[in-house]
Design a protein around this motif. Structure first.
Motif, PDB file in Angstrom:
ATOM      1  N   ILE A  77      43.506 -44.105  17.537  1.00 48.49           N
ATOM      2  CA  ILE A  77      43.391 -44.077  16.074  1.00 48.49           C
ATOM      3  C   ILE A  77      42.320 -45.078  15.660  1.00 48.49           C
ATOM      4  O   ILE A  77      42.303 -46.209  16.124  1.00 48.49           O
ATOM      5  N   ILE A  78      41.420 -44.670  14.785  1.00 52.04           N
ATOM      6  CA  ILE A  78      40.303 -45.508  14.357  1.00 52.04           C
ATOM      7  C   ILE A  78      40.579 -46.057  12.956  1.00 52.04           C
ATOM      8  O   ILE A  78      40.967 -45.310  12.049  1.00 52.04           O
ATOM      9  N   ASN A  79      40.384 -47.367  12.773  1.00 50.27           N
ATOM     10  CA  ASN A  79      40.498 -47.949  11.441  1.00 50.27           C
ATOM     11  C   ASN A  79      39.226 -48.716  11.090  1.00 50.27           C
ATOM     12  O   ASN A  79      38.339 -48.890  11.938  1.00 50.27           O
ATOM     13  N   SER A  80      39.147 -49.171   9.874  1.00 46.52           N
ATOM     14  CA  SER A  80      37.921 -49.806   9.366  1.00 46.52           C
ATOM     15  C   SER A  80      37.581 -51.103  10.088  1.00 46.52           C
ATOM     16  O   SER A  80      36.411 -51.506  10.127  1.00 46.52           O
ATOM     17  N   ASN A  81      38.597 -51.789  10.630  1.00 47.83           N
ATOM     18  CA  ASN A  81      38.345 -53.055  11.326  1.00 47.83           C
ATOM     19  C   ASN A  81      37.649 -52.865  12.666  1.00 47.83           C
ATOM     20  O   ASN A  81      37.188 -53.833  13.265  1.00 47.83           O
ATOM     21  N   MET A  82      37.609 -51.625  13.151  1.00 46.35           N
ATOM     22  CA  MET A  82      37.026 -51.348  14.471  1.00 46.35           C
ATOM     23  C   MET A  82      35.555 -50.958  14.390  1.00 46.35           C
ATOM     24  O   MET A  82      34.915 -50.738  15.415  1.00 46.35           O
ATOM     25  N   VAL A  83      35.009 -50.862  13.173  1.00 43.94           N
ATOM     26  CA  VAL A  83      33.628 -50.398  13.009  1.00 43.94           C
ATOM     27  C   VAL A  83      32.839 -51.353  12.123  1.00 43.94           C
ATOM     28  O   VAL A  83      33.409 -52.185  11.414  1.00 43.94           O
ATOM     29  N   TYR A  84      31.538 -51.237  12.183  1.00 43.35           N
ATOM     30  CA  TYR A  84      30.662 -52.016  11.313  1.00 43.35           C
ATOM     31  C   TYR A  84      29.462 -51.167  10.926  1.00 43.35           C
ATOM     32  O   TYR A  84      29.121 -50.191  11.614  1.00 43.35           O
ATOM     33  N   LYS A  85      28.849 -51.535   9.824  1.00 47.87           N
ATOM     34  CA  LYS A  85      27.684 -50.796   9.345  1.00 47.87           C
ATOM     35  C   LYS A  85      26.410 -51.487   9.781  1.00 47.87           C
ATOM     36  O   LYS A  85      26.258 -52.689   9.598  1.00 47.87           O
ATOM     37  N   ASP A  86      25.528 -50.731  10.368  1.00 52.16           N
ATOM     38  CA  ASP A  86      24.252 -51.262  10.834  1.00 52.16           C
ATOM     39  C   ASP A  86      23.185 -50.935   9.790  1.00 52.16           C
ATOM     40  O   ASP A  86      22.651 -49.827   9.750  1.00 52.16           O
ATOM     41  N   ASN A  87      22.949 -51.882   8.900  1.00 52.09           N
ATOM     42  CA  ASN A  87      21.980 -51.650   7.822  1.00 52.09           C
ATOM     43  C   ASN A  87      20.545 -51.749   8.334  1.00 52.09           C
ATOM     44  O   ASN A  87      20.136 -52.789   8.842  1.00 52.09           O
ATOM     45  N   ILE A  88      19.803 -50.686   8.211  1.00 52.93           N
ATOM     46  CA  ILE A  88      18.402 -50.657   8.651  1.00 52.93           C
ATOM     47  C   ILE A  88      17.532 -50.319   7.450  1.00 52.93           C
ATOM     48  O   ILE A  88      17.644 -49.228   6.879  1.00 52.93           O
ATOM     49  N   SER A  89      16.698 -51.243   7.054  1.00 52.71           N
ATOM     50  CA  SER A  89      15.822 -51.016   5.901  1.00 52.71           C
ATOM     51  C   SER A  89      14.579 -50.235   6.334  1.00 52.71           C
ATOM     52  O   SER A  89      14.291 -50.065   7.530  1.00 52.71           O
ATOM     53  N   ASP A  90      13.814 -49.769   5.330  1.00 53.70           N
ATOM     54  CA  ASP A  90      12.658 -48.915   5.608  1.00 53.70           C
ATOM     55  C   ASP A  90      11.526 -49.638   6.321  1.00 53.70           C
ATOM     56  O   ASP A  90      10.660 -48.995   6.928  1.00 53.70           O
ATOM     57  N   ASP A  91      11.512 -50.984   6.249  1.00 54.30           N
ATOM     58  CA  ASP A  91      10.402 -51.712   6.869  1.00 54.30           C
ATOM     59  C   ASP A  91      10.710 -52.163   8.303  1.00 54.30           C
ATOM     60  O   ASP A  91       9.934 -52.906   8.901  1.00 54.30           O
ATOM     61  N   VAL A  92      11.822 -51.700   8.846  1.00 52.63           N
ATOM     62  CA  VAL A  92      12.193 -52.111  10.215  1.00 52.63           C
ATOM     63  C   VAL A  92      11.355 -51.358  11.239  1.00 52.63           C
ATOM     64  O   VAL A  92      11.153 -50.151  11.136  1.00 52.63           O
ATOM     65  N   ARG A  93      10.863 -52.095  12.238  1.00 55.73           N
ATOM     66  CA  ARG A  93      10.062 -51.512  13.313  1.00 55.73           C
ATOM     67  C   ARG A  93      10.495 -52.096  14.658  1.00 55.73           C
ATOM     68  O   ARG A  93      10.992 -53.220  14.724  1.00 55.73           O
ATOM     69  N   LEU A  94      10.292 -51.325  15.714  1.00 56.98           N
ATOM     70  CA  LEU A  94      10.577 -51.804  17.065  1.00 56.98           C
ATOM     71  C   LEU A  94       9.367 -52.575  17.566  1.00 56.98           C
ATOM     72  O   LEU A  94       8.249 -52.064  17.556  1.00 56.98           O
ATOM     73  N   HIS A  95       9.577 -53.819  17.986  1.00 54.24           N
ATOM     74  CA  HIS A  95       8.464 -54.688  18.384  1.00 54.24           C
ATOM     75  C   HIS A  95       8.771 -55.332  19.736  1.00 54.24           C
ATOM     76  O   HIS A  95       9.910 -55.682  20.023  1.00 54.24           O
ATOM     77  N   GLU A  96       7.743 -55.467  20.542  1.00 52.19           N
ATOM     78  CA  GLU A  96       7.900 -56.118  21.845  1.00 52.19           C
ATOM     79  C   GLU A  96       7.325 -57.532  21.785  1.00 52.19           C
ATOM     80  O   GLU A  96       6.232 -57.757  21.247  1.00 52.19           O
ATOM     81  N   TYR A  97       8.077 -58.495  22.321  1.00 51.07           N
ATOM     82  CA  TYR A  97       7.630 -59.889  22.368  1.00 51.07           C
ATOM     83  C   TYR A  97       7.667 -60.384  23.811  1.00 51.07           C
ATOM     84  O   TYR A  97       8.659 -60.201  24.517  1.00 51.07           O
ATOM     85  N   SER A  98       6.565 -61.008  24.196  1.00 53.70           N
ATOM     86  CA  SER A  98       6.459 -61.470  25.585  1.00 53.70           C
ATOM     87  C   SER A  98       6.280 -62.984  25.687  1.00 53.70           C
ATOM     88  O   SER A  98       6.078 -63.503  26.774  1.00 53.70           O
ATOM     89  N   PHE A  99       6.369 -63.711  24.553  1.00 52.03           N
ATOM     90  CA  PHE A  99       6.165 -65.165  24.606  1.00 52.03           C
ATOM     91  C   PHE A  99       7.481 -65.936  24.472  1.00 52.03           C
ATOM     92  O   PHE A  99       7.486 -67.148  24.278  1.00 52.03           O
ATOM     93  N   LEU A 100       8.608 -65.220  24.592  1.00 57.55           N
ATOM     94  CA  LEU A 100       9.913 -65.868  24.462  1.00 57.55           C
ATOM     95  C   LEU A 100      10.394 -66.416  25.798  1.00 57.55           C
ATOM     96  O   LEU A 100      10.139 -65.838  26.859  1.00 57.55           O
ATOM     97  N   ASP A 101      11.105 -67.515  25.723  1.00 60.74           N
ATOM     98  CA  ASP A 101      11.751 -68.086  26.902  1.00 60.74           C
ATOM     99  C   ASP A 101      13.127 -67.415  27.015  1.00 60.74           C
ATOM    100  O   ASP A 101      13.989 -67.594  26.156  1.00 60.74           O
TER     101      ASP A 101
END
Length: 264
Positions: free
Chosen positions: A111-135
């Motif tokens: 049985i699924i209830n509201s406490n088991m889920v969350y909303k993933d808010n994605i705005s229109d300016d979101v983009r997938l980006h790769e970063y290679s300078f992180l430790d």
């Protein structure tokens, strides 16, 4: 003759005593049955009252096994009827569940209830980006949730981007979804990394994927604006008066630190 009469009396007396002895457990059994019948009657009355107070409600169960982070679709849900106490909170509707993501692995028919889920808010300016300078450390992998932080050689430490899900990792680089504001902040962090020796930009793991995100507090380098044509609205959002003061303090602290280090 007297002996025969005495025997008859003894036999009759024994029969009477036997009947009396047999009647005692029967009477006790009858009394117990009567009391138990009363108790059962009360229990039935209570059950009937409880049933009449119950309310038919609709809940949703999963048709298949799902993994944490999976989005719930209409086709994943099956509607079921259940009688429950009227005091029980209203169960989640399909609109409360569809389009949201699971916080944890969930088995089929759960049985699924509201406490088991969350909303993933994605705005229109979101983009997938790769970063290679992180430790990065070895525990960070695809699916991990991280904060991206910057630490300066004088010990000052700031959050640049918070609660980022790692979409992909290859050796020392990773891919995350970022907003325009976060792209600007990450660019500023890269400039600081190249400017101040001993600076480190690193990622740190969340203990649980669904923990509340931290708040970014990194004062960006305003000269980053000269490197690209940023959205003026983003500029206003990032470079607030408070942010400028914090940046001025940061740069002054770094200048004092570096001058002291040089004099040593």
């Amino acid at each position: 003759m007297a002996v025969i009469r005495q025997r008859k009396r003894n036999i009759a007396l024994a029969m009477v005593i036997g009947l009396m002895l047999g009647a005692v457990p029967f009477a006790l059994f009858s009394i117990h049955t009567y009391i138990r019948a009363g108790e059962i009657k009360e229990e039935l009355h209570s059950v009937k009252g409880e049933i009449s107070s119950r309310k038919l409600r609709y809940m949703y169960i999963l048709k298949n096994n799902k993994q944490k982070g999976d989005e719930i679709l209409h086709t994943d849900l099956m509607k079921c009827e259940i009688y429950c106490s009227s005091e029980m909170p209203e169960p989640a509707s399909a609109n409360d569940l569809v389009g949201k993501k699971l916080k944890l692995n969930t088995a089929k028919m759960s049985i699924i209830n509201s406490n088991m889920v969350y909303k993933d808010n994605i705005s229109d300016d979101v983009r997938l980006h790769e970063y290679s300078f992180l430790d990065l450390h070895d525990e960070i992998s695809e699916g991990s949730y991280i904060d991206i932080r910057i630490t300066f050689p004088n010990g000052e430490d700031y959050i640049v981007a918070e609660h980022k899900k790692v979409m992909n990792r290859k050796d020392s680089s990773l891919c995350v979804y970022v907003t325009e504001e976060e792209i600007l902040l990450m660019s500023s962090a890269k400039v600081d990394l190249d400017t101040f020796d001993g600076t480190k930009v690193y990622a740190i793991l969340y203990a649980r994927d669904y923990q509340l995100p931290a708040s970014k507090n990194y004062p960006a380098n305003e000269y980053v604006c000269e490197l690209a044509d940023w959205d003026p609205n983003i500029i206003k959002k990032v470079f607030t008066e408070e942010g400028r003061l914090k940046r001025k303090t940061l740069e002054q602290n770094m200048a004092d630190f570096l001058s002291g280090k040089t004099s040593d």
